[in-house]
Design a protein around this motif. Structure first.
Motif, short mmCIF file in Angstrom:
data_model
loop_
_atom_site.label_atom_id
_atom_site.label_comp_id
_atom_site.label_asym_id
_atom_site.label_seq_id
_atom_site.Cartn_x
_atom_site.Cartn_y
_atom_site.Cartn_z
N ASN A 1 0.30 -0.71 -10.85
CA ASN A 1 0.62 -0.45 -12.25
C ASN A 1 0.26 -1.62 -13.15
OD1 ASN A 1 2.77 -1.91 -11.01
ND2 ASN A 1 4.08 -1.47 -12.77
N VAL B 1 -0.02 -10.88 -9.22
CA VAL B 1 0.20 -9.47 -9.56
C VAL B 1 -1.04 -8.61 -9.34
CG1 VAL B 1 2.03 -9.97 -11.22
CG2 VAL B 1 -0.34 -9.97 -12.00
N ASP C 1 6.95 -4.69 -10.53
CA ASP C 1 7.41 -3.63 -9.62
C ASP C 1 8.52 -2.79 -10.26
OD1 ASP C 1 5.65 -4.29 -7.59
OD2 ASP C 1 7.08 -5.61 -6.57
N ALA D 1 6.16 -10.90 -10.48
CA ALA D 1 5.74 -9.77 -9.65
C ALA D 1 6.86 -8.74 -9.52
CB ALA D 1 5.31 -10.27 -8.27
N THR D 2 8.09 -9.22 -9.43
CA THR D 2 9.23 -8.30 -9.34
C THR D 2 9.38 -7.47 -10.60
OG1 THR D 2 10.41 -9.76 -7.81
CG2 THR D 2 11.73 -8.15 -9.02
N LYS E 1 -0.84 -5.08 -7.71
CA LYS E 1 0.12 -4.11 -8.23
C LYS E 1 -0.62 -2.90 -8.81
CE LYS E 1 3.46 -6.96 -7.30
NZ LYS E 1 4.32 -6.72 -6.12
N GLY F 1 7.12 -0.50 -12.78
CA GLY F 1 6.43 0.59 -12.10
C GLY F 1 7.36 1.66 -11.59
N SER F 2 8.56 1.27 -11.20
CA SER F 2 9.53 2.25 -10.69
C SER F 2 9.98 3.22 -11.77
CB SER F 2 10.74 1.53 -10.08
OG SER F 2 11.56 0.95 -11.08
#
Length: 462
Positions: free
Chosen positions: A131, A126, A69, A65-66, A129, A72-73
């Motif tokens: 993205n 996920v 993220d 999951a990290t 999320k 996505g950033s």
């Protein structure tokens, strides 16, 4: 049309999941985004997440999951692969499925249930999320089902359908918080899964669920997972294009049969799709240096993407891979050390520059949005009495009669685009032909010969 990269971590390769570093991941993702990619495909290792049949590690799910993220950033969407499975000649099968505990991964009820639980948990981790592009059941899992794998888990085609449907259903449960999505119909209904979630235009309306196979599914008649498994399960039909399968040996690295191989596979995929407009995804394609000289890699990349961009209903291209494998890691096939768009230390290579330029050109091109090719070549998938024809896939393999006929038409096409493919079993379906824009039908010339080549050993495949 989307353009992305299969993420190969620059530090520690996929073993990095054992010692996850957010900073290393962020550096990789920033580099990938810098060349205009819009998505990545990531590969959590199955034994790391589910080391015991009844243990799914929350910490490992949190790491996945990290990564989503972090990607996505940098403006990247993410497709998460579940069952790794097989990567770059190495198998990653958990210890509860090997040696003293070996059971058939596709048919043993306890194994299938536990595997489905993992796929569902990964998807759920996920699902929220923004993205998330989707979940792939695994990376070329069909290589476990037949020789030349050294220890195949033997199954029938119908058992393959049941397994694929169970995994797709598990992914969808995870994405939807445990609820069913849609009403099952056709093949998926018979096996307890749910149908494709796509809009009338073929564009995905929710995170995709896909099943990824290596090209024996299209080229090897003895492989139990075949074209129907790709076309009947999930939300898009996935192809993996590797020209070390005989294409480059037959045509040369920059020959038409090599730089059009991805396009050809996408047309085969479209032929087997039951729904006109179903998305087709070239989820793996690369420039392997065992058959493509590094000096030719940029040209190979540009030409491959240009031909793919003219194919109808293409969801996107995901290049293999982001970074070279470090020379500090042992026992990889030599080609694996030089497949990246970036070097292991983050330097953009000429092939990476070519990918960025070709993706930008394809996004701006009107060819990708043109009407589909109006000519279709007929693939004999049935005999005169309508029964299935053994040998269809061999004809489609590099050097086969059908492959040669398709390539001849493609090279002669005025607009530079290869023909569609129409199955003999569906030739009388006027509604299907109209929906696909087919107005001209061509048979393979009776006097055309081909030299069928052996499909490459999976151990050489990413």
């Amino acid at each position: 049309m989307r353009f992305g990269v299969n993420h190969t971590p620059s530090v520690g390769w996929f073993h990095s999941w054992l010692d996850f570093s957010a900073s290393d991941t962020a550096r990789d993702m920033e580099q990938i985004a810098s060349i205009g990619a819009d998505h990545v495909r990531i590969f959590p290792l199955w034994p790391v997440v589910q080391p015991n049949r009844t243990l799914i590690r929350q910490a490992a799910l949190d790491d996945v999951a990290t990564v989503v993220d972090i990607a996505g950033s940098f403006g990247l969407d993410v497709n998460v692969d579940a069952l790794q499975g097989h990567l770059s000649s190495f198998d990653f099968v958990p210890s509860w499925l090997d040696s003293w505990h070996r059971r058939n991964m596709f048919t043993d009820p306890d194994v299938v249930a536990s595997t489905a639980a993992y796929v569902e948990a990964l998807a759920a981790a996920v699902a929220d999320k923004p993205n998330l592009l989707g979940i792939s059941v695994g990376n070329e899992v069909n290589q476990f089902a037949h020789a030349p794998h050294p220890a195949p888990h033997d199954i029938t085609a119908e058992q393959g359908h049941a397994w694929a449907a169970a995994m797709v259903a598990a992914a969808r449960r995870g994405l939807s918080g445990g609820s069913s999505v849609g009403a099952a119909t056709g093949r998926e209904a018979r096996h307890g899964s749910t149908p494709s979630r796509t809009a009338a235009t073929g564009s995905p309306t929710a995170p995709l669920v896909t099943v990824a196979q290596y090209d024996a599914a299209w080229y090897d008649d003895a492989q139990p997972f075949g074209p129907e498994h790709a076309a009947d399960h999930g939300d898009a039909t996935v192809t993996h294009s590797w020209v070390f399968n005989g294409s480059a040996a037959l045509h040369g690295a920059l020959g038409a049969g090599s730089v059009r191989h991805g396009e050809y596979l996408l047309q085969l995929a479209a032929a087997w799709n039951r729904e006109p407009g179903r998305p087709n995804w070239l989820q793996e394609v690369g420039a392997p240096t065992n058959v493509v000289d590094p000096a030719d890699a940029a040209a190979f990349t540009e030409r491959t993407i240009r031909h793919v961009a003219g194919t109808q209903d293409v969801l996107g291209v995901t290049w293999w891979c982001s970074h070279d494998v470090s020379r500090s890691l042992a026992d990889f096939p030599e080609l694996e050390y030089d497949l990246g768009l970036f070097t292991n230390d983050g330097r953009l290579k000429p092939v990476g520059e070519a990918f960025a330029a070709a993706a930008a050109a394809a996004r701006a091109s009107t060819t990708a949005r043109a009407a589909p090719p109006s000519t279709a070549i007929v693939l004999d998938d049935v005999l005169a009495d309508g029964s299935p024809r053994y040998g269809t896939r061999a004809d489609c393999a590099p050097g086969g009669r059908f492959a040669a006929a398709w390539l001849s038409l493609a090279e002669a096409a005025a607009d530079g685009r290869g023909p569609q493919v129409l199955l003999r079993s569906r030739i009388d379906d006027a509604v299907l032909r109209t929906a696909r824009g087919i107005t001209t039908i061509v048979d393979v010339p009776a006097d055309l010969d081909g030299t069928t080549l052996t499909v490459a050993h999976p151990a050489t495949m990413p």
